[in-house]
Design a protein around this motif. Structure first.
Motif, PDB file in Angstrom:
ATOM      1  N   ALA A  51       0.833  -1.207   0.000  1.00 34.37           N
ATOM      2  CA  ALA A  51       0.000   0.000   0.000  1.00 34.37           C
ATOM      3  C   ALA A  51       0.867   1.257   0.000  1.00 34.37           C
ATOM      4  O   ALA A  51       0.582   2.209  -0.736  1.00 34.37           O
ATOM      5  CB  ALA A  51      -0.935  -0.005   1.214  1.00 34.37           C
ATOM      6  N   GLN A  52       1.933   1.277   0.808  1.00 39.74           N
ATOM      7  CA  GLN A  52       2.839   2.432   0.824  1.00 39.74           C
ATOM      8  C   GLN A  52       3.468   2.630  -0.548  1.00 39.74           C
ATOM      9  O   GLN A  52       3.566   3.757  -1.042  1.00 39.74           O
ATOM     10  CB  GLN A  52       3.954   2.227   1.848  1.00 39.74           C
ATOM     11  N   SER A  54       2.278   1.719  -3.420  1.00 40.87           N
ATOM     12  CA  SER A  54       1.240   2.213  -4.335  1.00 40.87           C
ATOM     13  C   SER A  54       1.008   3.710  -4.146  1.00 40.87           C
ATOM     14  O   SER A  54       0.807   4.443  -5.110  1.00 40.87           O
ATOM     15  CB  SER A  54      -0.061   1.457  -4.117  1.00 40.87           C
ATOM     16  N   GLN A  55       1.050   4.166  -2.893  1.00 45.03           N
ATOM     17  CA  GLN A  55       0.866   5.593  -2.624  1.00 45.03           C
ATOM     18  C   GLN A  55       2.007   6.418  -3.201  1.00 45.03           C
ATOM     19  O   GLN A  55       1.781   7.496  -3.762  1.00 45.03           O
ATOM     20  CB  GLN A  55       0.732   5.832  -1.118  1.00 45.03           C
ATOM     21  N   LEU A  58       1.503   6.562  -6.971  1.00 44.80           N
ATOM     22  CA  LEU A  58       0.395   7.461  -7.304  1.00 44.80           C
ATOM     23  C   LEU A  58       0.833   8.915  -7.185  1.00 44.80           C
ATOM     24  O   LEU A  58       0.556   9.734  -8.061  1.00 44.80           O
ATOM     25  CB  LEU A  58      -0.805   7.198  -6.392  1.00 44.80           C
ATOM     26  N   ALA A  59       1.542   9.237  -6.102  1.00 39.66           N
ATOM     27  CA  ALA A  59       2.023  10.613  -5.910  1.00 39.66           C
ATOM     28  C   ALA A  59       2.964  11.014  -7.041  1.00 39.66           C
ATOM     29  O   ALA A  59       2.901  12.144  -7.546  1.00 39.66           O
ATOM     30  CB  ALA A  59       2.716  10.737  -4.553  1.00 39.66           C
ATOM     31  N   MET A  69       7.207  13.963  -1.276  1.00 39.26           N
ATOM     32  CA  MET A  69       6.616  12.852  -0.539  1.00 39.26           C
ATOM     33  C   MET A  69       7.289  12.646   0.815  1.00 39.26           C
ATOM     34  O   MET A  69       6.620  12.374   1.809  1.00 39.26           O
ATOM     35  CB  MET A  69       6.691  11.574  -1.366  1.00 39.26           C
ATOM     36  N   LYS A  73       5.444  12.859   4.378  1.00 39.35           N
ATOM     37  CA  LYS A  73       5.496  11.763   5.349  1.00 39.35           C
ATOM     38  C   LYS A  73       5.960  12.276   6.706  1.00 39.35           C
ATOM     39  O   LYS A  73       5.413  11.908   7.739  1.00 39.35           O
ATOM     40  CB  LYS A  73       6.416  10.645   4.855  1.00 39.35           C
TER      41      LYS A  73
END
Length: 145
Positions: A51-52, A54-55, A58-59, A69, A73
């Motif tokens: 999931a991280q 994928s984020q 996406l960013a 990013m 974070k």
């Protein structure tokens, strides 16, 4: 009890469509968490790691940089209101940069279209109207002494 699926780095890379070295790079940059290394065996990545990843992807796809990013974070660990303000500022800055890039690309497109029109207008028998301009860019060899 939760059903946690553990995967090796290669499996996570394949699932995310990236290379293993990309995941390692993101870990070194602090963008994704690195799972603890067991005394024996391989690190195991869970669904949270995917999931991280994928984020991050996406960013990147919407134009945020790795630096952006990392900043987000870090800010996510603080108060939510401050984080939201930071996100708005960061997105506004990225949007302005993209708008500037679009303006430059639009100028380049217009110039290339003009060149294409000139080439098309000359017909097959007339001299190329752009030849003199492009030929002037050619580097002429210097004579050896």
């Amino acid at each position: 009890m939760e059903n946690v699926v553990s995967k090796r780095i290669g499996d996570v890379a394949k699932a995310a469509g990236v290379g293993v070295e990309t995941i390692r790079f993101y870990e070194r940059q602090g963008l994704i968490d690195q799972p603890p290394k067991p005394q024996r065996g391989w690190r195991e990545y869970d669904e949270a790691a995917l999931a991280q990843l994928s984020q991050v992807r996406l960013a990147q796809a919407v134009g945020l940089t790795l630096r952006d990013m990392k900043q987000l974070k870090t800010r996510a660990k603080g108060p939510r209101a401050a984080f939201c303000i930071n996100v708005r500022e960061l997105v506004a800055a990225r949007l302005a940069a993209i708008e500037a890039e679009i303006a430059v690309l639009s100028q380049k497109r217009a110039a290339l279209r003009q060149w294409r029109r000139r080439c098309a207008a000359r017909g097959d028998h007339a001299d190329c109207p752009l030849y003199a301009r492009v030929a002037a860019l050619a580097v002429k060899p210097t004579k050896e002494r």
